[in-house]
Structure formats: structure tokens, C-alpha cells
Design an enzyme around this catalytic site. Sequence first.
Site, short mmCIF file in Angstrom:
data_model
loop_
_atom_site.label_atom_id
_atom_site.label_comp_id
_atom_site.label_asym_id
_atom_site.label_seq_id
_atom_site.Cartn_x
_atom_site.Cartn_y
_atom_site.Cartn_z
N HIS A 181 0.85 -1.21 0.00
CA HIS A 181 0.00 0.00 0.00
C HIS A 181 0.87 1.24 0.00
CE1 HIS A 181 0.73 -0.48 4.31
NE2 HIS A 181 0.16 0.69 4.57
N HIS A 210 1.34 3.96 1.92
CA HIS A 210 1.87 4.72 3.06
C HIS A 210 3.39 4.82 3.00
CE1 HIS A 210 -1.95 4.24 5.74
NE2 HIS A 210 -2.00 5.29 4.95
N ASP A 213 5.77 4.74 5.08
CA ASP A 213 6.63 3.79 5.79
C ASP A 213 6.70 2.43 5.08
OD1 ASP A 213 3.87 3.61 6.75
OD2 ASP A 213 4.60 2.15 8.21
N HIS A 214 6.02 2.29 3.94
CA HIS A 214 6.11 1.04 3.16
C HIS A 214 6.75 1.24 1.79
CE1 HIS A 214 3.55 -1.30 6.00
NE2 HIS A 214 3.28 -0.06 6.35
N HIS A 226 -7.50 -0.63 5.96
CA HIS A 226 -6.47 0.31 6.45
C HIS A 226 -6.36 1.45 5.44
CE1 HIS A 226 -2.63 1.50 8.27
NE2 HIS A 226 -2.06 1.43 7.08
N ASP A 237 -0.49 -3.91 6.19
CA ASP A 237 -1.18 -3.41 7.37
C ASP A 237 -2.65 -3.86 7.37
OD1 ASP A 237 1.25 -2.28 7.88
OD2 ASP A 237 0.59 -0.20 7.72
N HIS A 270 4.32 -4.68 10.40
CA HIS A 270 4.80 -4.02 11.63
C HIS A 270 4.96 -5.00 12.77
CE1 HIS A 270 4.34 0.24 10.49
NE2 HIS A 270 3.38 -0.21 9.69
FE FE Z 1 2.47 0.88 8.08
ZN ZN Z 2 0.07 1.72 6.52
#
Ligand code: FE
Ligand code: ZN
Length: 252
Positions: free
Chosen positions: A56, A58, A60-61, A116, A133, A171
Amino acid sequence: MPLQVITVPCLKDNFAFLAHDPDSGATAVVDVPEAAPILKALDDRGWRATDVLLTHHHADHVQGLAALQAGLAAPVRVTGAAADAHRLPPLDRAVSPGDSVMVGGVEGRVIDVSGHTVGHVAYAFPGVAFTGDSLMALGCGRLFEGTAQMMWDSLMRLAALPPDTRICSGHDYLDGNLAFARSVEPDNAAADARLTHARQKGAEAVHVTLDEERASNPFLRAVLPEVKAALGLAGASDSETFAELRRRKDAF
Ligand code: FE
Ligand code: ZN
């Protein structure tokens, strides 16, 4: 042969994965929170990255992708959801739920796991699913864009995978997730056992099979009458029970 999977801890509490097909030598990197630990994990094994699979959009990915590409000797094929192509880094392969994805000679399938975010996908291969996530170790992702019903449907699509599928998520939230699981089911020893196991064996032990997840993850256990009763929701539907669990976790 099935994919060999290596867990790569990144940033504060993210995971990337290497998924390696020993027959062809192909290696997919699943999500790119940062480049350095992934480059090191490849280097340590003498593996050559051929693919990147993004779950996805985001940051942080995906934020380590450019640095990863710069650090690799050869180009990688970047795969992500067609529905999210406008907010993902440039894709070489835009996929939709139901599509097949090859890593070397190993075939996986794209699963819609919206909730998410809307457009979030998981990649399910024989024996392992990369869930980002959505379904997470002892938990599930927060509902930033989708509805509880959407996430519940996504979790049920994952729950339909073979029970020995290892669920690899984005995570490490084990401590918080265990505290919440305990608040829902104080007597569930399976959840405690997972944390103990992960403490002893490290990052590789965080991710377990769907079967073990079902025994310990309160969100998947919304189907059980005793969990509904513990929440004061006897007789409620599974998705209503899930929605209440997600609300409680947000406030936990
Ligand atoms: Fe994340
Ligand atoms: Zn995420």
C-alpha cells in the site's frame, strides 16, 4: 520449492521481507520502509533482487524504494495495485485483485485487503502471505480509509487461505497487540505463548501461520460466541463484533 522468506526489521517497528525462489534465484523485496537494511540482507545472502512488491501507499512502506533502486546493480520490476498507481511510486506492473504474480517460478495471487487504506493488496504465495497493514501479527491495521465491514471482508479473504499459510505483516506491534488481546480474552494462553516465542527467537518468530493467528488474534476470533459474549455483544454479527473490537483497540 516454496519461497524462502527472510524478515528484515526496518525503521522503528516496520518489517520488509525478502522472498527468494531458490530454483530461479529470483528474489522479491516486499515493501521498502528504508533501503540500507534490505541491501544488507540481500548482500549477506548473495541474493539479487529481481522484484519489489508494494502492499500500500503509506510512506513507511514505500519511501526507501528510490534508495534501494540506486543501491542495486540491476533494475527491479516494481509491482503494486493498479487502483493506487496514482499514489504509489512508478510501477512496472500494476495489478488488480485476482491477478497472478510470479517471483521467479513461484506463482502468487493478489488479494484485495482494503480497510487500512482502500486499494491495499496482499500477495499470497504457497505457504506465505504478505499482508502489509491488514491482518497483522496478533492484530490488524487501523481503519484510515475503509470501513470496518471492508476490513472484515478483507480478513475473511485471508482467513480462507490454507491454514498453514504464514502471515507476514508490515509491523511489529506485538506488545500492544498482546495487551489488547489479553483485555479481550484474559485466559487465552496462545497469545502469551506467541510473545514469549518472539522474545526468544527474534524477528523471524513474529509471524506465524494462519492457524496460530486464528488461535490468538482477537480480530479473527470475532467469530466465536465466547468472544462476542465477553464484549457484551452476544448474538451480534461477526462484522459488528469486529467493528467493536477495532473501536476498542483504537481507544486502548
Ligand atoms: Fe504501516
Ligand atoms: Zn500503513
